[in-house]
Motif scaffolding. Structure first.
Motif, PDB file in Angstrom:
ATOM      1  N   GLY A 133     -17.949  41.096  11.272  1.00  0.00           N
ATOM      2  CA  GLY A 133     -18.699  41.691  10.165  1.00  0.00           C
ATOM      3  C   GLY A 133     -18.040  42.908   9.554  1.00  0.00           C
ATOM      4  O   GLY A 133     -18.663  43.617   8.764  1.00  0.00           O
ATOM      5  N   GLU A 183     -12.785  41.396  -1.841  1.00  0.00           N
ATOM      6  CA  GLU A 183     -13.644  42.444  -2.392  1.00  0.00           C
ATOM      7  C   GLU A 183     -12.915  43.208  -3.487  1.00  0.00           C
ATOM      8  O   GLU A 183     -13.487  43.518  -4.530  1.00  0.00           O
ATOM      9  CB  GLU A 183     -14.083  43.390  -1.279  1.00  0.00           C
ATOM     10  N   LYS A 225     -18.268  36.877   4.009  1.00  0.00           N
ATOM     11  CA  LYS A 225     -19.235  36.294   3.077  1.00  0.00           C
ATOM     12  C   LYS A 225     -20.637  36.616   3.549  1.00  0.00           C
ATOM     13  O   LYS A 225     -20.895  36.731   4.740  1.00  0.00           O
ATOM     14  CB  LYS A 225     -19.066  34.768   3.029  1.00  0.00           C
ATOM     15  N   LYS A 226     -21.559  36.755   2.616  1.00  0.00           N
ATOM     16  CA  LYS A 226     -22.954  37.034   2.952  1.00  0.00           C
ATOM     17  C   LYS A 226     -23.578  35.759   3.526  1.00  0.00           C
ATOM     18  O   LYS A 226     -23.397  34.670   2.985  1.00  0.00           O
ATOM     19  CB  LYS A 226     -23.737  37.461   1.713  1.00  0.00           C
ATOM     20  N   GLN A 227     -24.354  35.925   4.609  1.00  0.00           N
ATOM     21  CA  GLN A 227     -25.043  34.783   5.212  1.00  0.00           C
ATOM     22  C   GLN A 227     -26.317  34.501   4.422  1.00  0.00           C
ATOM     23  O   GLN A 227     -27.068  35.423   4.113  1.00  0.00           O
ATOM     24  CB  GLN A 227     -25.417  35.073   6.676  1.00  0.00           C
ATOM     25  N   GLN A 228     -26.555  33.240   4.086  1.00  0.00           N
ATOM     26  CA  GLN A 228     -27.790  32.852   3.405  1.00  0.00           C
ATOM     27  C   GLN A 228     -28.862  32.689   4.478  1.00  0.00           C
ATOM     28  O   GLN A 228     -28.692  31.982   5.448  1.00  0.00           O
ATOM     29  CB  GLN A 228     -27.656  31.521   2.681  1.00  0.00           C
TER      30      GLN A 228
END
Length: 155
Positions: A96, A134, A151-154
């Motif tokens: 992360g 980024e 990447k952002k977790q859905q």
């Protein structure tokens, strides 16, 4: 004046308000000193401060501190060394963290600065789909720098 249950008691002199607070064995606290007239509340101030500190600690505990890890390489890096660096980048991304990938140029390597951008894009392709760029590759002095983020977790 507000009592310990949140009921409005109206405007009253300070001595009377202090008397009510002492009668209930609680504290008289100015909630809004700038108001005309100032708003005071009868409460247990020690308990109020304790709950305030506890809320502060809870919000700190729930915060995720994002750290930026840096991976530095040279424009003349060999394939195996590059694979090791990519493996480290993948590990940082999976934890992360954001990663700053920088290619440094020494001496006459500055003539081949386009190779630095190509190398950074190659690194991004090798890392895979679990990260995003980024900040795009950009020349900063004798370095070419790119920032990668997970990447952002859905959910």
């Amino acid at each position: 004046m507000i009592d310990e249950n949140g009921q409005m008691l109206g405007v009253m002199p300070l001595a009377e308000a202090m008397g009510l607070a002492q009668e209930k064995e609680l504290d008289l606290v100015k909630v809004s000193p700038e108001a005309k007239p100032p708003v005071c509340k009868i409460m247990d101030y020690g308990k109020f401060r304790y709950e305030q500190n506890r809320r502060k600690k809870d919000t700190k505990k729930n915060q995720k501190v994002v750290t930026i890890k840096e991976v530095r390489t040279s424009v003349r890096v060999q394939d195996h060394d590059l694979q090791v660096k990519v493996k480290n980048i993948q590990k940082f991304i999976s934890e992360g963290d954001k990663v700053k990938v920088s290619v440094r140029f020494r001496g006459r390597e500055m003539v081949y600065i386009e190779k630095g951008k190509d190398l950074l894009l190659r690194i991004k392709d090798m890392v895979g789909e679990d990260c995003i760029i980024e900040k795009a590759p950009k020349a900063e002095g004798r370095n070419y720098v790119m920032y990668l983020a997970p990447k952002k977790q859905q959910s």
